[in-house]
Design a protein around this motif. Structure first.
Motif, PDB file in Angstrom:
ATOM      1  N   THR A 148       0.856  -1.175   0.000  1.00 48.82           N
ATOM      2  CA  THR A 148       0.000   0.000   0.000  1.00 48.82           C
ATOM      3  C   THR A 148       0.899   1.234   0.000  1.00 48.82           C
ATOM      4  O   THR A 148       2.121   1.123   0.106  1.00 48.82           O
ATOM      5  CB  THR A 148      -0.962   0.022   1.213  1.00 48.82           C
ATOM      6  N   ALA A 149       0.287   2.398  -0.133  1.00 47.21           N
ATOM      7  CA  ALA A 149       1.007   3.663  -0.060  1.00 47.21           C
ATOM      8  C   ALA A 149       0.606   4.346   1.241  1.00 47.21           C
ATOM      9  O   ALA A 149      -0.561   4.686   1.428  1.00 47.21           O
ATOM     10  CB  ALA A 149       0.663   4.550  -1.254  1.00 47.21           C
ATOM     11  N   LEU A 150       1.560   4.524   2.136  1.00 54.53           N
ATOM     12  CA  LEU A 150       1.287   5.193   3.399  1.00 54.53           C
ATOM     13  C   LEU A 150       1.269   6.697   3.173  1.00 54.53           C
ATOM     14  O   LEU A 150       2.281   7.294   2.814  1.00 54.53           O
ATOM     15  CB  LEU A 150       2.360   4.837   4.434  1.00 54.53           C
ATOM     16  N   SER A 151       0.105   7.305   3.345  1.00 57.51           N
ATOM     17  CA  SER A 151      -0.030   8.760   3.264  1.00 57.51           C
ATOM     18  C   SER A 151      -0.260   9.282   4.671  1.00 57.51           C
ATOM     19  O   SER A 151      -1.207   8.859   5.347  1.00 57.51           O
ATOM     20  CB  SER A 151      -1.220   9.141   2.375  1.00 57.51           C
ATOM     21  N   LEU A 152       0.607  10.168   5.118  1.00 62.05           N
ATOM     22  CA  LEU A 152       0.523  10.648   6.495  1.00 62.05           C
ATOM     23  C   LEU A 152      -0.544  11.740   6.603  1.00 62.05           C
ATOM     24  O   LEU A 152      -0.253  12.933   6.627  1.00 62.05           O
ATOM     25  CB  LEU A 152       1.886  11.155   6.950  1.00 62.05           C
ATOM     26  N   PRO A 180       4.043  13.699   2.911  1.00 61.01           N
ATOM     27  CA  PRO A 180       4.888  12.653   2.322  1.00 61.01           C
ATOM     28  C   PRO A 180       4.156  11.327   2.176  1.00 61.01           C
ATOM     29  O   PRO A 180       3.173  11.062   2.875  1.00 61.01           O
ATOM     30  CB  PRO A 180       6.048  12.535   3.307  1.00 61.01           C
ATOM     31  N   THR A 181       4.638  10.512   1.254  1.00 60.83           N
ATOM     32  CA  THR A 181       4.057   9.194   0.980  1.00 60.83           C
ATOM     33  C   THR A 181       5.175   8.161   0.928  1.00 60.83           C
ATOM     34  O   THR A 181       6.262   8.449   0.444  1.00 60.83           O
ATOM     35  CB  THR A 181       3.299   9.214  -0.364  1.00 60.83           C
ATOM     36  N   GLN A 195       3.172   4.286  12.055  1.00 59.60           N
ATOM     37  CA  GLN A 195       2.577   5.461  11.442  1.00 59.60           C
ATOM     38  C   GLN A 195       1.314   5.144  10.631  1.00 59.60           C
ATOM     39  O   GLN A 195       0.691   6.041  10.066  1.00 59.60           O
ATOM     40  CB  GLN A 195       3.605   6.172  10.547  1.00 59.60           C
ATOM     41  N   CYS A 196       0.962   3.872  10.571  1.00 62.31           N
ATOM     42  CA  CYS A 196      -0.291   3.497   9.906  1.00 62.31           C
ATOM     43  C   CYS A 196      -1.455   4.073  10.709  1.00 62.31           C
ATOM     44  O   CYS A 196      -1.384   4.213  11.929  1.00 62.31           O
ATOM     45  CB  CYS A 196      -0.422   1.978   9.815  1.00 62.31           C
ATOM     46  N   TRP A 197      -2.516   4.407  10.034  1.00 62.97           N
ATOM     47  CA  TRP A 197      -3.662   5.021  10.710  1.00 62.97           C
ATOM     48  C   TRP A 197      -4.910   4.287  10.330  1.00 62.97           C
ATOM     49  O   TRP A 197      -5.822   4.209  10.206  1.00 62.97           O
ATOM     50  CB  TRP A 197      -3.762   6.495  10.345  1.00 62.97           C
TER      51      TRP A 197
END
Length: 197
Positions: A148-152, A180-181, A195-197
């Motif tokens: 997946t792409a982690l988007s903060l 950032p991604t 940092q996953c939400w």
């Protein structure tokens, strides 16, 4: 669009193209040339759909990974609709014909997974999403999703408050402020999991 920008000071959020690059990089790192798959999009024509797919294709080209996209169907960003779409894909493409499914957000990726599990094809089909949702990160840790792409997203909130404050103070603000991604795959999920939400 450009006409509307005269009413704004800045745009704060994630870049769909950057997100596409992150998931595309995950696919480059975990799929071989010639892999065949299907795509589950949100709403056709939406900026998020167009930009995320553009980013994926750019990352695949940069990584010299040639994948075969067999089909594309919308699920309107809904997990239950994605499950229905994936059930149809599984019927249309029997075992041996699908190597991956790319869903343009994690809820749809998880919905697709709910169709793949009872079909007994989890070991055959790699699942990719976008967002960095906690459930998707857990699925990557558990070997059920591939990337997946982690988007903060929380930074979008932080950056919005900061930009608003700077505007009130008459300071220079960038026309676009992107969060950032980062690509998430099994090889790096432990590093970024918190940092996953």
């Amino acid at each position: 669009n450009d006409e509307g920008r005269k009413y704004t000071e800045t745009f704060v959020g994630s870049s769909g193209i950057d997100e596409g690059h992150a998931t595309g990089e995950a696919m480059v790192n975990t799929l071989s040339n010639g892999a065949k798959g299907v795509v589950i999009i949100g709403k056709p024509g939406q900026t998020g759909v167009v930009e995320r797919m553009q980013g994926v294709r750019e990352a695949l080209a940069k990584g010299k990974r040639k994948l075969i996209f067999l089909d594309e169907q919308p699920a309107n960003w809904m997990a239950d609709e994605a499950m229905t779409v994936m059930q149809a894909f599984l019927t249309r493409y029997p075992p041996g014909e699908l190597d991956f499914v790319l869903a343009l957000d994690d809820p749809m990726a998880l919905g697709a997974m709910e169709a793949i599990k009872p079909a007994g094809r989890m070991s055959e089909i790699k699942i990719y999403g976008f967002n960095g949702n906690k459930q998707a990160c857990d699925a990557i840790k558990n070997g059920q999703m591939e990337g997946t792409a982690l988007s903060l997203s929380y930074l979008s909130g932080v950056n919005t408050i900061r930009a608003g404050y700077d505007v009130l103070k008459g300071r220079i603000v960038s026309k676009r402020i992107n969060s950032p991604t980062q690509q998430l795959i099994p090889a790096n999920i432990d590093r970024w999991y918190s940092q996953c939400w």
